[in-house]
Design an enzyme around this catalytic site. Sequence first.
Site, PDB file in Angstrom:
ATOM      1  N   GLY A  13       0.782  -1.236   0.000  1.00  0.00           N
ATOM      2  CA  GLY A  13       0.000   0.000   0.000  1.00  0.00           C
ATOM      3  C   GLY A  13       0.810   1.280   0.000  1.00  0.00           C
ATOM      4  O   GLY A  13       0.319   2.339   0.401  1.00  0.00           O
ATOM      5  N   HIS A 107       0.913   1.166 -13.195  1.00  0.00           N
ATOM      6  CA  HIS A 107       1.605  -0.047 -13.642  1.00  0.00           C
ATOM      7  C   HIS A 107       3.103   0.242 -13.652  1.00  0.00           C
ATOM      8  O   HIS A 107       3.523   1.300 -14.124  1.00  0.00           O
ATOM      9  CB  HIS A 107       1.118  -0.441 -15.046  1.00  0.00           C
TER      10      HIS A 107
HETATM   11  C1  GRF Z   1       3.509  -1.041  -7.479  1.00  0.00           C
HETATM   12  O1  GRF Z   1       4.747  -1.269  -8.061  1.00  0.00           O
HETATM   13  C2  GRF Z   1       2.444  -0.842  -8.541  1.00  0.00           C
HETATM   14  O2  GRF Z   1       2.911  -0.213  -9.668  1.00  0.00           O
HETATM   15  C3  GRF Z   1       2.058  -2.256  -8.861  1.00  0.00           C
HETATM   16  O3  GRF Z   1       2.116  -2.948  -7.645  1.00  0.00           O
HETATM   17  C4  GRF Z   1       3.007  -2.290  -6.747  1.00  0.00           C
HETATM   18  C5  GRF Z   1       2.205  -1.948  -5.536  1.00  0.00           C
HETATM   19  O4  GRF Z   1       2.977  -1.385  -4.513  1.00  0.00           O
HETATM   20  N1  GRF Z   1       0.773  -2.282  -9.516  1.00  0.00           N
HETATM   21  P1  GRF Z   1       2.246  -0.720  -3.263  1.00  0.00           P
HETATM   22  O5  GRF Z   1       1.285  -1.782  -2.703  1.00  0.00           O
HETATM   23  O6  GRF Z   1       1.545   0.505  -3.718  1.00  0.00           O
HETATM   24  O7  GRF Z   1       3.367  -0.446  -2.279  1.00  0.00           O
END
Ligand code: GRF
Length: 215
Positions: A13, A107
């Site tokens: 998160g 992404h």
């Molecule tokens: C991030 O790298 C995002 O781009 C991908 O999953 C990861 C999530 O990280 N979709 P977080 O849970 O926001 O720390």
Amino acid sequence: MQKNIVILISGRGSNMEAIVAAAIPGARIAGVISNRPDAAGLGFAAERGIPTRVVDHKAYPSREAFDAALAEAIDALAPDLVVLAGFMRVLTDAFVSRYTGRLLNIHPSLLPSFPGLHTHRRALETGVRVHGTTVHFVTPTLDCGPIVVQAVVPVLPGDDEATLAARVLVQEHRIYPQAVRWFVEGRLSFDAEERVRVRDELAGPTGWTVPPVEA
Ligand code: GRF
């Protein structure tokens, strides 16, 4: 009038944290929903008094049933914008259509390169010299859809998956709050080909922002 933002997470998160920390004027974080009861990000949200909810995908017999329950939980929070922030479930077309134009995703690659999983590993294997991250509106095709903003990082000699991911993550935390801010300010619109336009003199006519290149 404040805009209600609902954030969907599955784990750490950190992007959700970045959006909360940005304290975007005119935005109210109406709730954080996770499909995993053990998502670490739920604790951060709860500590800040943000309503949290778990819709556990394992409790539903099908993707359709899960998405229907998820939509019900989201709609109870009267969202103006739904933000996927590391939400690791493929969503049905019915779900995506319900939130057309108000569903954002981040992404960890420069789309359309490297849709799907393991983006940093694949970038290293491919030998690209630059890599990055993309915020886009969600359409039924996975990791596709109108691009709002991208940030670029160099791939450096000696990088491994972890160092490259960390460099990209710094930029994720920068551009996701920015994209949400643009949405809240009503600056995002689409041209005839559904390309996103950003009304923001600082971002330039196409919404590109180039972060400072790290050493
Ligand atoms: C991030 O790298 C995002 O781009 C991908 O999953 C990861 C999530 O990280 N979709 P977080 O849970 O926001 O720390």
